[in-house]
Structures are given as structure tokens and as C-alpha cells.
Design an enzyme around this catalytic site. Structure first.
Site, PDB file in Angstrom:
ATOM      1  N   ASP A 132       0.840  -1.206   0.000  1.00 24.22           N
ATOM      2  CA  ASP A 132       0.000   0.000   0.000  1.00 24.22           C
ATOM      3  C   ASP A 132       0.874   1.255   0.000  1.00 24.22           C
ATOM      4  O   ASP A 132       1.824   1.337   0.769  1.00 24.22           O
ATOM      5  CB  ASP A 132      -0.888   0.003   1.246  1.00 24.22           C
ATOM      6  CG  ASP A 132      -1.833  -1.182   1.254  1.00 24.22           C
ATOM      7  OD1 ASP A 132      -2.666  -1.274   0.339  1.00 24.22           O
ATOM      8  OD2 ASP A 132      -1.724  -2.026   2.155  1.00 24.22           O
ATOM      9  N   TYR A 209      -3.372  -7.540  -7.672  1.00 24.76           N
ATOM     10  CA  TYR A 209      -3.350  -6.076  -7.755  1.00 24.76           C
ATOM     11  C   TYR A 209      -2.678  -5.601  -9.031  1.00 24.76           C
ATOM     12  O   TYR A 209      -3.115  -4.620  -9.645  1.00 24.76           O
ATOM     13  CB  TYR A 209      -2.676  -5.467  -6.503  1.00 24.76           C
ATOM     14  CG  TYR A 209      -3.682  -5.256  -5.406  1.00 24.76           C
ATOM     15  CD1 TYR A 209      -4.350  -4.048  -5.258  1.00 24.76           C
ATOM     16  CD2 TYR A 209      -4.015  -6.295  -4.546  1.00 24.76           C
ATOM     17  CE1 TYR A 209      -5.309  -3.866  -4.271  1.00 24.76           C
ATOM     18  CE2 TYR A 209      -4.972  -6.133  -3.561  1.00 24.76           C
ATOM     19  CZ  TYR A 209      -5.622  -4.917  -3.428  1.00 24.76           C
ATOM     20  OH  TYR A 209      -6.584  -4.753  -2.459  1.00 24.76           O
TER      21      TYR A 209
HETATM   22  C1  LIG Z   1      -2.374  -3.634  -2.236  1.00 28.08           C
HETATM   23  S1  LIG Z   1      -2.316  -5.154  -1.425  1.00 28.08           S
HETATM   24  C2  LIG Z   1      -1.204  -6.094  -2.430  1.00 28.08           C
HETATM   25  C3  LIG Z   1      -1.367  -7.572  -2.253  1.00 28.08           C
HETATM   26  C4  LIG Z   1      -0.520  -8.448  -3.209  1.00 28.08           C
HETATM   27  N1  LIG Z   1       0.893  -8.243  -3.003  1.00 28.08           N
HETATM   28  C5  LIG Z   1      -0.885  -8.189  -4.650  1.00 28.08           C
HETATM   29  O1  LIG Z   1      -0.058  -7.610  -5.373  1.00 28.08           O
HETATM   30  O2  LIG Z   1      -1.977  -8.601  -5.051  1.00 28.08           O
HETATM   31  C6  LIG Z   1      -1.323  -4.736  -0.031  1.00 28.08           C
HETATM   32  C7  LIG Z   1      -1.313  -5.792   1.061  1.00 28.08           C
HETATM   33  O3  LIG Z   1      -0.413  -5.377   2.080  1.00 28.08           O
HETATM   34  C8  LIG Z   1      -0.934  -5.809   3.324  1.00 28.08           C
HETATM   35  N2  LIG Z   1      -0.290  -4.965   4.352  1.00 28.08           N
HETATM   36  C9  LIG Z   1      -0.189  -3.622   4.351  1.00 28.08           C
HETATM   37  N3  LIG Z   1       0.508  -3.192   5.433  1.00 28.08           N
HETATM   38  C10 LIG Z   1       0.848  -4.318   6.120  1.00 28.08           C
HETATM   39  C11 LIG Z   1       1.558  -4.551   7.317  1.00 28.08           C
HETATM   40  N4  LIG Z   1       2.084  -3.548   8.024  1.00 28.08           N
HETATM   41  N5  LIG Z   1       1.730  -5.823   7.740  1.00 28.08           N
HETATM   42  C12 LIG Z   1       1.186  -6.852   7.033  1.00 28.08           C
HETATM   43  N6  LIG Z   1       0.501  -6.695   5.879  1.00 28.08           N
HETATM   44  C13 LIG Z   1       0.332  -5.446   5.429  1.00 28.08           C
HETATM   45  C14 LIG Z   1      -2.432  -5.625   3.185  1.00 28.08           C
HETATM   46  O4  LIG Z   1      -3.119  -6.451   4.099  1.00 28.08           O
HETATM   47  C15 LIG Z   1      -2.655  -6.024   1.724  1.00 28.08           C
HETATM   48  O5  LIG Z   1      -3.010  -7.385   1.582  1.00 28.08           O
END
Ligand SMILES: C[S@@+](CC[C@H](N)C(=O)[O-])C[C@H]1O[C@@H](n2cnc3c(N)ncnc32)[C@H](O)[C@@H]1O
Length: 229
Positions: A132, A209
Site C-alpha cells: 500500500d 493487484y
Molecule cells: C495492495 S495489497 C497487495 C497484495 C498483493 N501483493 C498483490 O499484489 O496482489 C497490499 C497488502 O499489504 C498488506 N499490508 C499492508 N501493510 C501491512 C503490514 N504492516 N503488515 C502486514 N501486511 C500489510 C495488506 O493487508 C494487503 O493485503
């Protein structure tokens, strides 16, 4: 078979042998197989994977497409996908089980808790895939100084890092924080990976994503960096 709800996936994670869960930031314990406590810190390779192969982390793994895709491309490594969202992890974990990929596991936890679960120098490669961009909260970005500092606790001088993003703000921010950090150096970068020859064969793996971003005609960016101190 009927489609599972998020809550059902969350509950089923507790019974998957390749999903390790942390339920509280204050209590850094990992549980597997219906609440059995485990402690693999410093022993993931020897005691869990039962080999000495390199250990690769996929941070913000979502459905774990990179852990699975890398395991298909490079079977001689161990992989752990990390994400806080249980329903997403479930998808990757079930796929790894279906494929009989014993070299792929998942940790459901906040990434900031990982220093409790990995020992110094234990991790050999890190992929940060469409994390993110947190446009209003710089310090939550996975390339903020806080996270770059925390990766030092479980990586070593040969550990390579690979970041893929669609987001210009995160890309520019990461280039700066990595270049400014005394322990890291940028190896290569691209602000449009598909406009040129791929800098790494694994960049062809496309996650949930990434597919959404490509449909919106967004360009995909990549930074490879390494530890130098
Ligand atoms: C935009 S999604 C991308 C998921 C995957 N990598 C994709 O490309 O489809 C970002 C992911 O980061 C995880 N995330 C964000 N900050 C995090 C943190 N501090 N610890 C664990 N997971 C985190 C969210 O739960 C989410 O599933």
C-alpha cells in the site's frame, strides 16, 4: 463446493499446516494447527523447511502469488508470504497445499512484528509486491526508514530486495529513502518495466493487484536494492 466467506477462510487458516498466525502485536507468538505455539526464530530452514536452502520473504503478500510463482521458477528456495489479512493468505496457502509445495508457507502478522519471528541474518531475499502506498502516512510505507531499519534485524549483507509498484509516490519515495539510508544501495530501477527487457525474470509474475493496475493502463515500476552495511 460452495464459496467460502472471509470468516470461514479466517477460521480455516488455523487448521492449515502452512499458515502461522500472530493474533496480537503485544504478544509476538506464532500459532499453527489450531493454536499450537511455535518458535522457529533462527530455525525456519533447519526445523520447519528441514533444509539449508535460501529463505525468501514476500511482504504484503496478499494471495501469495509471488511466493507461489517464485517457487515455480526457483524450486530450490524456501518461501514465506507475510500479510495481515487472513482471507488473502488462505488463498495462497490452499494453492501451495494443492500444488504440494512444501517449500511455501505463510505468516499472518503485521510486518513490523517480524523481528520477533526471524533471527539476525536469517532471510536471504525480500520481495515487496504492490504494498500500500499510504499516501497520507509515509511512515507506514514498507520503504520508510522505520521498515528499512527493521529489515536489518533479520537480513545479511547479501540479502537482495525487490520492490514492485504501480504508484509514483511510493516509487519516488522509495528511491529516496533507500538512497539516503546508510545500509542500502540501489542496484537497478525502472519506472516502466514492460517498456524494456525485464530486469528480473520473476517480474513477469502478475498478482491480483498488478492485473487491476494494468487494466487501468498504469505503468509498473521496480526497484532492486541491496544491503551494503
Ligand atoms: C495492495 S495489497 C497487495 C497484495 C498483493 N501483493 C498483490 O499484489 O496482489 C497490499 C497488502 O499489504 C498488506 N499490508 C499492508 N501493510 C501491512 C503490514 N504492516 N503488515 C502486514 N501486511 C500489510 C495488506 O493487508 C494487503 O493485503
Amino acid at each position: 463446493m460452495s464459496k467460502r466467506t472471509k470468516l470461514e477462510k479466517f477460521a480455516e487458516n488455523q487448521r492449515l499446516e502452512n499458515v502461522f498466525e500472530n493474533f496480537s502485536y503485544e504478544d509476538p507468538t506464532l500459532f499453527v494447527n489450531v493454536l499450537q505455539k511455535v518458535d522457529y526464530k533462527g530455525k525456519w530452514k533447519s526445523d520447519y523447511f528441514k533444509n539449508a536452502k535460501p529463505l525468501v520473504l514476500e511482504l504484503a503478500c496478499g494471495r501469495g502469488e509471488y511466493s507461489i510463482g517464485l517457487a515455480q521458477m526457483y524450486p530450490n528456495q524456501n518461501y514465506i508470504g507475510v500479510d495481515v489479512k487472513g482471507a488473502r493468505i488462505w488463498t495462497g496457502a490452499k494453492r501451495a497445499i494443492d500444488l504440494e509445495f512444501s517449500q511455501v508457507a505463510f505468516i499472518r502478522s503485521k510486518i513490523e512484528t517480524l523481528p520477533h519471528f526471524f533471527a539476525a541474518e536469517e532471510v536471504d531475499q525480500i520481495w515487496i509486491i504492490f504494498s500500500d502506498p499510504f499516501l497520507r502516512k509515509e511512515n507506514r510505507r514498507l520503504t520508510s526508514i522505520y521498515y528499512l531499519d527493521s529489515y536489518l534485524k533479520y537480513t545479511h549483507l547479501q540479502t537482495s530486495f525487490h520492490l514492485k509498484t504501480d504508484d509514483d509516490t511510493l516509487y519516488e519515495f522509495s528511491l529516496k529513502t533507500i538512497a539516503d539510508h546508510p545500509n542500502y544501495e540501489i542496484v537497478q530501477c525502472s519506472n516502466n518495466i514492460y517498456a524494456e527487457a525485464l530486469q528480473h525474470p520473476a517480474l513477469e509474475i502478475k498478482t491480483y493487484y498488478e492485473k487491476m493496475h494494468l487494466q487501468k493502463n498504469k505503468t509498473i515500476k521496480y526497484i532492486e536494492f541491496k544491503r551494503v552495511k
